[in-house]
Design an enzyme around this catalytic site. Structure first.
Site, PDB file in Angstrom:
ATOM      1  N   SER A  21       0.819  -1.215   0.000  1.00 12.62           N
ATOM      2  CA  SER A  21       0.000   0.000   0.000  1.00 12.62           C
ATOM      3  C   SER A  21       0.852   1.264   0.000  1.00 12.62           C
ATOM      4  O   SER A  21       1.989   1.277   0.475  1.00 12.62           O
ATOM      5  CB  SER A  21      -0.904   0.022   1.231  1.00 12.62           C
ATOM      6  OG  SER A  21      -1.762  -1.094   1.226  1.00 12.62           O
TER       7      SER A  21
HETATM    8  N1  SAH Z   1      -1.405  -4.663   4.147  1.00 11.24           N
HETATM    9  C1  SAH Z   1      -0.588  -4.695   2.939  1.00 11.24           C
HETATM   10  C2  SAH Z   1      -1.410  -4.540   1.685  1.00 11.24           C
HETATM   11  C3  SAH Z   1      -1.982  -5.818   1.332  1.00 11.24           C
HETATM   12  S1  SAH Z   1      -2.718  -5.941  -0.287  1.00 11.24           S
HETATM   13  C4  SAH Z   1       0.496  -3.635   2.987  1.00 11.24           C
HETATM   14  O1  SAH Z   1       0.857  -3.208   4.054  1.00 11.24           O
HETATM   15  O2  SAH Z   1       1.026  -3.261   1.944  1.00 11.24           O
HETATM   16  C5  SAH Z   1      -4.125  -6.898   0.188  1.00 11.24           C
HETATM   17  C6  SAH Z   1      -3.823  -8.285   0.670  1.00 11.24           C
HETATM   18  O3  SAH Z   1      -5.061  -8.852   1.082  1.00 11.24           O
HETATM   19  C7  SAH Z   1      -3.277  -9.226  -0.401  1.00 11.24           C
HETATM   20  O4  SAH Z   1      -2.079  -9.784   0.049  1.00 11.24           O
HETATM   21  C8  SAH Z   1      -4.356 -10.286  -0.556  1.00 11.24           C
HETATM   22  O5  SAH Z   1      -3.852 -11.590  -0.811  1.00 11.24           O
HETATM   23  C9  SAH Z   1      -5.038 -10.231   0.804  1.00 11.24           C
HETATM   24  N2  SAH Z   1      -6.406 -10.726   0.854  1.00 11.24           N
HETATM   25  C10 SAH Z   1      -7.418 -10.549  -0.046  1.00 11.24           C
HETATM   26  N3  SAH Z   1      -8.547 -11.158   0.368  1.00 11.24           N
HETATM   27  C11 SAH Z   1      -8.249 -11.740   1.572  1.00 11.24           C
HETATM   28  C12 SAH Z   1      -8.990 -12.538   2.494  1.00 11.24           C
HETATM   29  N4  SAH Z   1     -10.266 -12.895   2.280  1.00 11.24           N
HETATM   30  N5  SAH Z   1      -8.370 -12.963   3.609  1.00 11.24           N
HETATM   31  C13 SAH Z   1      -7.076 -12.646   3.868  1.00 11.24           C
HETATM   32  N6  SAH Z   1      -6.312 -11.898   3.033  1.00 11.24           N
HETATM   33  C14 SAH Z   1      -6.909 -11.454   1.882  1.00 11.24           C
END
Ligand code: SAH
Length: 210
Positions: free
Chosen positions: A60
């Site tokens: 992010s």
């Molecule tokens: N928090 C991260 C951004 C993550 S992007 C940062 O600091 O940069 C979003 C993430 O959510 C991805 O890795 C994706 O695999 C995960 N994700 C999507 N749906 C999900 C679910 N139902 N349960 C757990 N993780 C999920």
């Protein structure tokens, strides 16, 4: 320019962009973002931008991480549940601000890497889980705060049910092109919803991979 001076410049940019929670800013200042981005983007680790990581996911944008963290109104004694560990950057920013962070990721490869980084950084109050965040983490509920870092089509009731009384969830909701970050507060059995900011996140998906 060194990573450290780049990082200080980033924190100044975030402050100018309106992030004024000093605890959040110092948490951002503590976390080495360069270890969370892929090798090829390492020189861009302190740009205020999202970057691609493995499994078609993203790390992010620092402004969005700071904004969501500040919006959670954290206190040191709190238990926080994060859905979407990804590379683990947001988790590492939450870690010094609260008692414990429980974080769930549905892509095994990402979770393995993130867990390795938490160990390397000595973040002993982070607990990870491979699973589907739509189910939440019933064994640790109720929690004071929930942070979802992938966009859901609607507010998942299962997660609302795992909030304590007075608890808050920050979650991007909507489809491609029309997502916004919501603050959902559970108060006396009712749910208050407040729109905070338009955003673009990868979608929240059901089930697990890997
Ligand atoms: N928090 C991260 C951004 C993550 S992007 C940062 O600091 O940069 C979003 C993430 O959510 C991805 O890795 C994706 O695999 C995960 N994700 C999507 N749906 C999900 C679910 N139902 N349960 C757990 N993780 C999920």
């Amino acid at each position: 320019m060194s990573d450290n001076s780049r990082k200080i410049r980033l924190v100044m940019e975030l402050r100018r962009a309106g992030i004024n929670d000093t605890d959040v800013l110092s948490a951002i200042e503590r976390v080495p973002r360069e270890i969370f981005v892929p090798e090829t983007f390492r020189d861009r680790a302190y740009e205020d931008t999202a970057l691609p990581i493995a499994c078609g996911q993203t790390i992010s944008q620092p402004y969005v991480v700071a904004f969501m963290t500040a919006a959670l109104q954290l206190r040191k004694r709190m238990l926080v549940l994060e859905i979407g560990t990804g590379c683990g950057y947001q988790t590492a920013v939450l870690s010094p601000l609260v008692r414990r962070v429980y974080t769930i990721e549905r892509q095994r490869e990402l979770l393995v890497e993130a867990t390795r980084r938490f160990k390397e950084l000595g973040l002993t109050n982070v607990v990870t889980r491979f699973g589907d965040g739509f189910k939440g983490w019933p064994e640790v509920a109720p929690v004071d705060r929930i942070l979802v870092t992938a966009a859901a089509k609607e507010i998942p009731q299962v997660l609302v049910d795992q909030l304590s009384e007075g608890g808050m969830m920050i979650i991007p909701v909507g489809g491609p092109g029309n997502q916004e970050i919501l603050r959902v507060t559970r108060r006396e059995g009712r749910v208050e919803t407040e729109p905070l900011m338009p955003v673009r996140f990868v979608p929240m998906l059901g089930g697990t991979e890997g």
